[in-house]
Design a protein around this motif. Structure first.
Motif, PDB file in Angstrom:
ATOM      1  N   THR A  96       0.840  -1.188   0.000  1.00  0.00           N
ATOM      2  CA  THR A  96       0.000   0.000   0.000  1.00  0.00           C
ATOM      3  C   THR A  96       0.878   1.241   0.000  1.00  0.00           C
ATOM      4  OG1 THR A  96      -0.099  -0.003   2.420  1.00  0.00           O
ATOM      5  CG2 THR A  96      -1.856  -1.155   1.266  1.00  0.00           C
ATOM      6  N   GLY A  97       0.249   2.369  -0.292  1.00  0.00           N
ATOM      7  CA  GLY A  97       0.924   3.650  -0.174  1.00  0.00           C
ATOM      8  C   GLY A  97       2.113   3.807  -1.098  1.00  0.00           C
ATOM      9  N   GLU A  98       3.151   4.452  -0.571  1.00  0.00           N
ATOM     10  CA  GLU A  98       4.324   4.779  -1.373  1.00  0.00           C
ATOM     11  C   GLU A  98       5.036   3.548  -1.931  1.00  0.00           C
ATOM     12  OE1 GLU A  98       8.566   7.222  -1.036  1.00  0.00           O
ATOM     13  OE2 GLU A  98       7.201   7.117   0.685  1.00  0.00           O
ATOM     14  N   PRO A  99       5.251   2.463  -1.146  1.00  0.00           N
ATOM     15  CA  PRO A  99       5.916   1.292  -1.733  1.00  0.00           C
ATOM     16  C   PRO A  99       5.182   0.750  -2.959  1.00  0.00           C
ATOM     17  CG  PRO A  99       5.874   1.114   0.645  1.00  0.00           C
ATOM     18  CD  PRO A  99       5.005   2.284   0.296  1.00  0.00           C
ATOM     19  N   ARG A 100       3.867   0.695  -2.890  1.00  0.00           N
ATOM     20  CA  ARG A 100       3.085   0.197  -4.029  1.00  0.00           C
ATOM     21  C   ARG A 100       3.270   1.111  -5.242  1.00  0.00           C
ATOM     22  NH1 ARG A 100      -1.711  -2.834  -4.864  1.00  0.00           N
ATOM     23  NH2 ARG A 100      -2.908  -2.118  -6.661  1.00  0.00           N
ATOM     24  N   ASP A 101       3.167   2.425  -5.020  1.00  0.00           N
ATOM     25  CA  ASP A 101       3.314   3.370  -6.125  1.00  0.00           C
ATOM     26  C   ASP A 101       4.701   3.286  -6.743  1.00  0.00           C
ATOM     27  OD1 ASP A 101       0.724   4.214  -5.750  1.00  0.00           O
ATOM     28  OD2 ASP A 101       1.270   5.958  -4.540  1.00  0.00           O
ATOM     29  N   ARG A 102       5.729   3.111  -5.919  1.00  0.00           N
ATOM     30  CA  ARG A 102       7.088   3.042  -6.444  1.00  0.00           C
ATOM     31  C   ARG A 102       7.295   1.785  -7.293  1.00  0.00           C
ATOM     32  NH1 ARG A 102      11.080   3.511  -1.598  1.00  0.00           N
ATOM     33  NH2 ARG A 102      12.589   3.186  -3.287  1.00  0.00           N
ATOM     34  N   VAL A 103       6.734   0.660  -6.843  1.00  0.00           N
ATOM     35  CA  VAL A 103       6.856  -0.578  -7.625  1.00  0.00           C
ATOM     36  C   VAL A 103       6.177  -0.418  -8.978  1.00  0.00           C
ATOM     37  CG1 VAL A 103       6.147  -2.995  -7.746  1.00  0.00           C
ATOM     38  CG2 VAL A 103       7.121  -2.093  -5.628  1.00  0.00           C
ATOM     39  N   ILE A 104       4.953   0.103  -8.984  1.00  0.00           N
ATOM     40  CA  ILE A 104       4.227   0.285 -10.241  1.00  0.00           C
ATOM     41  C   ILE A 104       4.957   1.268 -11.143  1.00  0.00           C
ATOM     42  CG2 ILE A 104       2.081   1.160 -11.239  1.00  0.00           C
ATOM     43  CD1 ILE A 104       0.613   0.011  -8.841  1.00  0.00           C
ATOM     44  N   ASP A 105       5.480   2.330 -10.562  1.00  0.00           N
ATOM     45  CA  ASP A 105       6.183   3.331 -11.363  1.00  0.00           C
ATOM     46  C   ASP A 105       7.402   2.724 -12.048  1.00  0.00           C
ATOM     47  OD1 ASP A 105       6.472   6.315 -11.989  1.00  0.00           O
ATOM     48  OD2 ASP A 105       8.448   5.820 -11.173  1.00  0.00           O
ATOM     49  N   ARG A 106       8.172   1.930 -11.316  1.00  0.00           N
ATOM     50  CA  ARG A 106       9.410   1.367 -11.863  1.00  0.00           C
ATOM     51  C   ARG A 106       9.146   0.249 -12.871  1.00  0.00           C
ATOM     52  NH1 ARG A 106      13.624   0.511  -6.960  1.00  0.00           N
ATOM     53  NH2 ARG A 106      14.463  -0.900  -8.552  1.00  0.00           N
ATOM     54  N   LEU A 107       8.009  -0.403 -12.750  1.00  0.00           N
ATOM     55  CA  LEU A 107       7.736  -1.525 -13.657  1.00  0.00           C
ATOM     56  C   LEU A 107       6.858  -1.148 -14.839  1.00  0.00           C
ATOM     57  CD1 LEU A 107       7.084  -4.415 -11.109  1.00  0.00           C
ATOM     58  CD2 LEU A 107       9.075  -4.145 -12.587  1.00  0.00           C
ATOM     59  N   ALA A 108       5.912  -0.222 -14.648  1.00  0.00           N
ATOM     60  CA  ALA A 108       4.907   0.023 -15.678  1.00  0.00           C
ATOM     61  C   ALA A 108       4.880   1.443 -16.207  1.00  0.00           C
ATOM     62  CB  ALA A 108       3.519  -0.333 -15.132  1.00  0.00           C
ATOM     63  N   LEU A 109       5.092   2.441 -15.344  1.00  0.00           N
ATOM     64  CA  LEU A 109       4.934   3.819 -15.778  1.00  0.00           C
ATOM     65  C   LEU A 109       6.222   4.400 -16.350  1.00  0.00           C
ATOM     66  CD1 LEU A 109       2.705   5.177 -12.870  1.00  0.00           C
ATOM     67  CD2 LEU A 109       2.044   4.016 -14.980  1.00  0.00           C
ATOM     68  N   ALA A 110       7.326   4.135 -15.694  1.00  0.00           N
ATOM     69  CA  ALA A 110       8.627   4.621 -16.174  1.00  0.00           C
ATOM     70  C   ALA A 110       9.650   3.504 -16.025  1.00  0.00           C
ATOM     71  CB  ALA A 110       9.053   5.861 -15.389  1.00  0.00           C
ATOM     72  N   PRO A 111       9.455   2.400 -16.758  1.00  0.00           N
ATOM     73  CA  PRO A 111      10.311   1.225 -16.551  1.00  0.00           C
ATOM     74  C   PRO A 111      11.741   1.470 -17.025  1.00  0.00           C
ATOM     75  CG  PRO A 111       8.903   0.905 -18.458  1.00  0.00           C
ATOM     76  CD  PRO A 111       8.454   2.180 -17.820  1.00  0.00           C
ATOM     77  N   LEU A 112      12.681   0.859 -16.306  1.00  0.00           N
ATOM     78  CA  LEU A 112      14.076   0.885 -16.722  1.00  0.00           C
ATOM     79  C   LEU A 112      14.276  -0.094 -17.875  1.00  0.00           C
ATOM     80  CD1 LEU A 112      15.763   0.837 -13.189  1.00  0.00           C
ATOM     81  CD2 LEU A 112      15.491   2.816 -14.706  1.00  0.00           C
ATOM     82  N   PRO A 113      15.248   0.139 -18.739  1.00  0.00           N
ATOM     83  CA  PRO A 113      15.525  -0.828 -19.811  1.00  0.00           C
ATOM     84  C   PRO A 113      15.857  -2.201 -19.233  1.00  0.00           C
ATOM     85  CG  PRO A 113      16.688   1.241 -20.192  1.00  0.00           C
ATOM     86  CD  PRO A 113      16.128   1.326 -18.808  1.00  0.00           C
ATOM     87  N   ILE A 114      15.347  -3.230 -19.877  1.00  0.00           N
ATOM     88  CA  ILE A 114      15.587  -4.600 -19.407  1.00  0.00           C
ATOM     89  C   ILE A 114      16.901  -5.095 -19.991  1.00  0.00           C
ATOM     90  CG2 ILE A 114      14.726  -6.970 -19.478  1.00  0.00           C
ATOM     91  CD1 ILE A 114      11.906  -5.810 -19.558  1.00  0.00           C
ATOM     92  N   PRO A 115      17.831  -5.547 -19.169  1.00  0.00           N
ATOM     93  CA  PRO A 115      19.139  -5.987 -19.673  1.00  0.00           C
ATOM     94  C   PRO A 115      19.012  -7.184 -20.615  1.00  0.00           C
ATOM     95  CG  PRO A 115      19.166  -5.718 -17.280  1.00  0.00           C
ATOM     96  CD  PRO A 115      17.738  -5.631 -17.707  1.00  0.00           C
TER      97      PRO A 115
END
Length: 658
Positions: free
Chosen positions: A286-305
């Protein structure tokens, strides 16, 4: 493995080292193809096949054999498998025409030739549980309402058994309406079983679309759940490799953000041309941890090696399982070569463009992700008030204090505002099913999987309320709760409580919301299905006192399908199940088909023979126990996999492999 065409039907000849004979049939009709009006028909059709093909076979004087029959209801296919002694399996399989309405000796003549009139079959048939777990709102948003999106209801329409028998006649390989294939591990059997004039007319498979909205991005309302978001990828090995990549990214991101070893998983839901990948955690973020996970995976994902993609490609390079190839064939999908890195990256690109975010009601909008379910319109509502006082127990949520009914919508009002986790209303114009019980409980579900639950008799002017609802919901399919005796008892309790025991009826009425259908049975001596998530080695007790344990999970490399996993099941029977509409022994029975192994990338494993010590199909008396081994082949690594158990009572247990 090889393919043969016999009598117009494809046969898949398996290379199987098990010393038992196997014959089976896969047909291109699954939960995704079933409408709300037919809810439960496919599961009952599978139950009829399992019951009739599994009857004892008399092979000679004093020689009786009982083959093992497994029926698997999936998203887009139905598969039935008969396993056992060769002569018993063949004899059992020759019953198929009589069960589905095919050619038999002495049959009546019809437009399709000499087709059997389906014999009278016993009504004591248990529906086969569908071992699928889906985000119903997501499936409906991508493909529309179906039995797949409604599986969470756990109910069937009243005439589901009759509809199931009619469905079997349509699925029959002797009518040619629906594509299907047979399979066996005995190369001599194609052309010998079901021979003697059998005119099989299996329809040529045609690739089917999942619809124009399957890959549309947006947000869906989801309250307090473990789902983060879902995506779609092509149905194929490249899509499964993409699932492996996303599972690894999810595990790394959650461990980094949450700071703990939170189990994660990617649930795969099979569509006709696509796979839905639902990314979720075993513990709610919930809260910030949930938002950070979604952001890093779906909204602004890092390039996949490249390393992650290359590893996934390597893991999916081996030949897929026979079941995987068979299902692709009946769905009209082409045969596959091992996936390439470019195909996997293409699948990941489709995934990132098709994200469905799971968001709490009232959350800030996310740019580029519009709500996929429109708000209900503003209408003049006719109001009905309940005579139930506000519920003061913080452990139990309020039932609706008022119901507002307009021309096209139904809106509940709760004491103190909208109840947490409750839908704000449903569209009566788009209602897809109504669930009722004998205590006047009602749950209305619309095409967006919104639902409102209430008890008609707890409202003032109940006759006027029911009359108005009947007019607004005319033509909408109806289903009934299976716990009618207990709900009737609650109704009687509620009527008494209206006079002098209102605090008691409050609790009873609140239990009658849909989510509490199963809890009702617990309150009146017939516990409902359990839903448990535990680690391997832990014991789970079912509502009737039966216990199930999965332990000693061992995985080794296998040249055929990547890995072979063996495990041990301990099962002890409790009391008879006291529930209307099911066999009393339904929770005292255990069978190999009750268990499914899922890999860390959410690929379903194929059960194989284990030889000596294998778990058998057995019904035990109270206090009796059994133990046995199971083996599964998986086209890839098990990783953070899980073992799922389900029975005909809808008990749902998952053991995580850590």
């Amino acid at each position: 493995m090889a393919w043969e065409k016999v009598d117009g039907v494809d046969w898949q000849v398996l290379e199987d080292d098990v010393d038992q004979t196997v014959i089976g049939w896969t047909v291109a009709h699954g939960l995704l193809d079933e409408t709300a009006a037919d809810l439960g028909a496919l599961r009952y059709a599978a139950g009829v096949l399992r019951r009739e093909l599994g009857r004892p076979v008399e092979l000679g004087a004093g020689d009786v054999s009982v083959p093992e029959v497994a029926a698997l209801v999936k998203e887009t296919t139905l598969t039935v498998t008969v396993r056992g002694r060769r002569d018993a399996v063949v004899s059992a399989w020759e019953r198929l025409p009589a069960v589905v309405g095919g050619p038999v000796d002495g049959a009546t003549s019809g437009p399709m030739g000499d087709l059997a009139v389906a014999p009278h079959l016993d009504d004591d048939v248990d529906p086969v549980p569908a071992r699928v777990s889906v985000w119903g709102t997501d499936v409906a948003a991508r493909c529309g309402a179906s039995a797949l999106s409604l599986i969470w209801l756990g109910v069937t329409v009243p005439d589901a058994l009759e509809r199931g028998r009619a469905l079997l006649r349509r699925l029959s390989p002797f009518t040619g309406e629906v594509p299907g294939v047979f399979f066996t591990n005995d190369a001599e059997l194609p052309g010998r079983v079901l021979a003697g004039g059998a005119d099989m007319r299996s329809r040529e498979p045609v690739r089917r679309s999942d619809g124009p909205t399957v890959d549309r991005a947006g947000t869906l309302e989801a309250t307090g759940g473990s789902v983060l978001f879902s995506v779609v990828v092509p149905r194929g090995l490249a899509g499964l490799a993409a699932a492996d990549v996303l599972a690894g990214c999810l595990a790394e991101t959650v461990a980094d953000v949450a700071g703990t070893d939170v189990p994660v998983g990617v649930q795969v839901t099979e569509l006709h041309e696509h796979l839905i990948l639902t990314l979720q955690t075993a513990e709610t973020l919930t809260g910030e941890p949930r938002d950070r996970v979604i952001d890093r995976l779906a909204l602004a994902p890092l390039p996949i090696p490249d390393r992650a993609v290359d590893t996934a490609v390597e893991n999916r390079a081996q030949a897929p399982s026979p079941a995987w190839q068979r299902e692709r064939r009946v769905l009209g999908l082409p045969e596959e070569a091992p996936p390439t890195a470019a195909q996997v990256r293409s699948a990941l690109g489709l995934a990132l463009g098709s994200v469905h975010l799971a968001r709490e009601r009232g959350s800030e909008p996310v740019p580029g992700f519009d709500p996929l379910v429109p708000d209900l319109p503003t209408e003049h509502l006719r109001s009905f008030s309940t005579w139930i006082a506000r519920q003061r127990d913080p452990r139990v949520a309020d039932a609706p204090a008022k119901l507002g009914i307009g021309p096209t919508m139904l809106r509940p009002d709760y004491h103190g505002g909208t109840r947490p986790g409750a839908d704000a209303g449903v569209s009566l114009a788009d209602a897809v099913i109504v669930v009722e019980d004998d205590a006047s409980g009602m749950t209305v579900v619309d095409a967006a999987m919104r639902r409102v639950s209430f008890v008609v008799d707890t409202f003032q002017r109940p006759k006027a309320l029911r009359s108005l609802l009947d007019r607004r919901l005319k033509g909408v399919p109806r289903a009934r709760s299976t716990d009618s005796e207990r709900t009737a008892a609650i109704r009687a309790l509620g009527l008494r409580s209206r006079r002098w025991l209102r605090p008691v009826v409050v609790l009873a009425v609140l239990m009658l919301g849909f989510i509490a259908f199963m809890a009702i049975s617990q309150a009146f001596g017939a516990p409902g299905p359990v839903q448990e998530r535990v680690s391997v080695g832990e014991t789970v007790k079912l509502g009737n006192g039966s216990t199930v344990t999965v332990r000693n999970v061992d995985t080794v490399r296998s040249g055929a399908y990547g890995t072979r996993t063996t495990l041990t099941v301990d099962f002890c029977a409790g009391e008879d199940t006291r529930a209307r509409g099911v066999s009393p022994s339904i929770q005292q029975r255990v069978a190999p088909g009750d268990f499914v192994l899922w890999g860390g990338g959410a690929l379903r494993a194929t059960r194989t023979g284990v030889g000596s010590g294998e778990l058998g199909t057995v019904t035990l008396a109270r206090g009796q126990c059994t133990q046995g081994k199971l083996a599964f082949d998986l086209n890839g690594d098990v990783g953070q996999g899980r073992v799922a158990y389900a029975n005909g009572y809808n008990d749902d247990v998952v053991w995580y492999i850590r």
